[in-house]
Each structure stands twice: as C-alpha cells, then as structure tokens.
Design a protein around this motif. Structure first.
Motif, mmCIF file in Angstrom:
data_model
loop_
_atom_site.group_PDB
_atom_site.id
_atom_site.type_symbol
_atom_site.label_atom_id
_atom_site.label_comp_id
_atom_site.label_asym_id
_atom_site.label_seq_id
_atom_site.Cartn_x
_atom_site.Cartn_y
_atom_site.Cartn_z
ATOM 1 N N GLU A 85 36.474 47.597 36.625
ATOM 2 C CA GLU A 85 36.272 46.218 36.178
ATOM 3 C C GLU A 85 35.167 46.193 35.134
ATOM 4 O OE1 GLU A 85 36.423 42.077 38.560
ATOM 5 O OE2 GLU A 85 34.555 43.170 38.918
ATOM 6 N N SER A 92 46.465 45.929 34.260
ATOM 7 C CA SER A 92 45.324 45.145 33.778
ATOM 8 C C SER A 92 45.053 45.547 32.332
ATOM 9 C CB SER A 92 44.126 45.396 34.696
ATOM 10 O OG SER A 92 43.905 46.789 34.889
ATOM 11 N N PRO A 121 39.866 43.603 35.069
ATOM 12 C CA PRO A 121 40.071 44.969 35.564
ATOM 13 C C PRO A 121 40.611 45.859 34.457
ATOM 14 C CG PRO A 121 41.845 43.529 36.312
ATOM 15 C CD PRO A 121 40.922 42.682 35.488
ATOM 16 N N ALA A 148 45.054 48.502 38.630
ATOM 17 C CA ALA A 148 43.642 48.268 38.312
ATOM 18 C C ALA A 148 42.787 49.278 39.055
ATOM 19 C CB ALA A 148 43.238 46.847 38.717
#
Length: 340
Positions: free
Chosen positions: A257, A172, A219, A254
């Motif tokens: 977030e 991510s 993420p 990930a």
C-alpha cells in the motif's frame, strides 16, 4: 472439461496483464493439457501467436457475435481486456450459457480492479474503510454506480443463475516492466497505466506532480506476481470445487500500500537523478494540468484500500512490497524516455 485438453479462451493477450497471465499458464506443469485461443486485432501478432502453437483469432472484443462464439467453445474464459466493457462481458456470458447447455459447467475468470473501491478524496485525506475480499457482505455494500461495478454485478448474477462459475480478480496499482517471450517478440505491451501516466505528466511539467496533497492510499502489486494469482486461482478451482465463486468469488490483487505523495517523491527523485528536474518534491497538479494530463479527473487522488484474504487462501504468496514498487519507478521512467 472437453476431451484430453482444457480449452481456454483468453482476451487481452497482447496487453500488459493478459500477456503476463498467458506466459504464466504456458509455464504451468500441465501446460501440455491446455489449448489456448486468443483474440487479437493485429493479423501480424496473430501469426506470431500461431507460430507458438497458440490459436489466434483476428478480431475485436467489441465484436459480440465473435466473442460469444469463442466463449461457447471454451471450458475456461479468462478476460483481461477492458474491464468496463459490459457488452463484451455479456457476449462472453451468453457464449458460456451455450457451453453449459451442452452439459458442462464452464469457468469464467474476469479481470476487474480495485478502482471499484475508489472514493472522491482528491488527495486530501485517507479513508479508514478497508475492504476484505473474504467479506462478501461488505463487498455487496458497494454502489452499483462505482467504477467496474456494473460488469462485476452482471458476472456474479450469471453465477447465481447457475450456468457458469464466476471468479473476479481485482488488480490494484500494477507496477513493473513485464518480461517474457511475448514482450521479446513485440506482441505484448510491457507497461502499466497509472504510474506511467504520472511519470509522463511529471516529465512534461518538469516536476513531479500529485493530486491534492497526495494523502490518499492505494494498494499495489507487481505484474508477474499478479499473473501468479490467476494461475493459483485456477489451480484451486480445479482442485476444490468449493473455492469461492459468485458473490464469494472476489480476489484482490494487492500486496502493498502506498500514498500518492510517496509515489510523487519517488518520481521526483528519478527526475532529478536523470537530469529532468532540479527538485524532487512533488507539487499539486493544477486544474488545468488535470485537464491536460488526466481528462480533468482527480481519480489518482482517490483512496482504494483492501485486504487480499481470499486471494491468499488459494495459495497466492506475493513477496514484493511497496519498497519494490517505489524502486521500479526510475527504471520505468528510463524506459519511457528511451522509447519516446
């Protein structure tokens, strides 16, 4: 596997991800049974890898014949270079097809990205759609026109054809300044792309920026913890041949977030702390600024949401959070200012 050594071919060794991954593998308890070949453009960097006992071939991953040859000699290929280079992926697969013809079933661990999940929110809203890497049916709903998807599909099709076991790691937003001997020796890029690009634009305009209202969510993952995922996945593959591969071989990198607005605020706070701006509040990039800094793209304003269920199932246990990501922004900015 061949002989007493497992032959690895790794692309992107001088890059942010590839260098970190190679560093982790060389610290593996069984590293003395690994033989790594890397492909690098710079002869001087190749010589430094050779000094460390890593076989380095001078060339480019755009040289299809060379990539095919090196892949055909490998038990394991780990690709961390350009995840949108379909030609390089096809050359790698052709090499692995030849490897299989010699009687082995090679492993291909490719690097994609959660950009494949991105929408067109332009920073104006959050999506409720969250992709789970353990849900193959959900991942297969992704349109073939999504970023990275054409390469991902070519790789999973190769697994279907049975001449290679394929695994795709999808990082991510990667953050943090990479460290290790490759960085110390000047042969690895220690910096990521997305956050530094945002920092660079904000420094130039004298105020933190964001796309739209920065409401979108992405993420994030710390670079060294991402590198751990590659090793954990490899160990799981070797220990258990039922480890998910092919259509069930997607692994999200990930662990946290963030919203673009929160990143913008952290960039703004760093600008103020370093005397580069009087306001910590991010403002919206104009269309002209998007053109100047991001080739006109509003990609940073997209949503990309996921759960790394399958990644966790192979023993990956990242501990860093979004707070760590936000805290990494000022050191990143300080390093950029010093470098420039």
């Amino acid at each position: 596997m061949s002989g007493t050594k497992t032959n690895f071919f790794l692309t992107g060794a001088t890059g942010y991800i590839g260098g970190a991954v190679l560093t982790r593998f060389l610290a593996h308890p069984h590293a003395d049974t690994f033989h790594f070949t890397v492909l690098v453009r710079d002869p001087k960097k190749a010589a430094k890898f050779e000094e460390l006992g890593i076989h380095a071939v001078v060339g480019s991953h755009s040289d299809a014949h060379l990539v095919e040859k090196l892949a055909s000699e490998a038990d394991v290929v780990i690709a961390t270079a350009d995840c949108d280079d379909l030609g390089a992926a096809q050359a790698t697969l052709e090499g692995l097809r030849k490897r299989h013809a010699l009687g082995s079933l090679p492993i291909f661990i490719n690097t994609s990205g959660t950009g494949v999940l991105a929408d067109d929110a332009k920073g104006m809203h959050v999506t409720d759609t969250i992709y789970d890497d353990s849900d193959a049916d959900q991942i297969e709903t992704l349109a073939p026109t999504q970023m990275h998807r054409n390469v991902d599909l070519a790789i999973t099709q190769a697994d279907v054809e049975g001449y290679v076991k394929t695994y795709i790691i999808l990082p991510s937003t990667i953050y943090g300044i990479a460290s290790g001997r490759f960085v110390d020796m000047g042969i690895q890029n220690p910096h990521s792309i997305q956050i530094p690009a945002l920092i660079s634009a904000s420094l130039d305009r004298g105020q933190a920026g964001m796309v739209g209202e920065g409401k979108n969510l992405w993420p994030n993952v710390e670079i060294h913890e991402l590198a751990d995922l590659y090793v954990q996945l490899y160990d799981a593959i070797v220990a258990d041949d039922t480890t998910g591969h092919g259509r069930r071989g997607f692994y999200f990198g990930a662990s946290g977030e963030h919203s673009l607005y929160d990143v913008g605020k952290a960039v703004g706070a760093a600008l103020v702390a370093l005397g580069k701006s009087k306001s910590a509040e991010p403002t919206t990039f104009t269309q002209e600024e998007l053109g100047k800094y991001f080739q006109g793209s509003a990609y940073l304003g997209s949503n990309s949401r996921c759960r790394a269920t399958r990644s966790h199932s192979v023993g990956w246990k990242p501990v860093k959070t979004t707070s760590d990501m936000l805290a990494s922004i000022q050191p990143e900015m300080e390093a950029m200012i010093k470098r420039n």
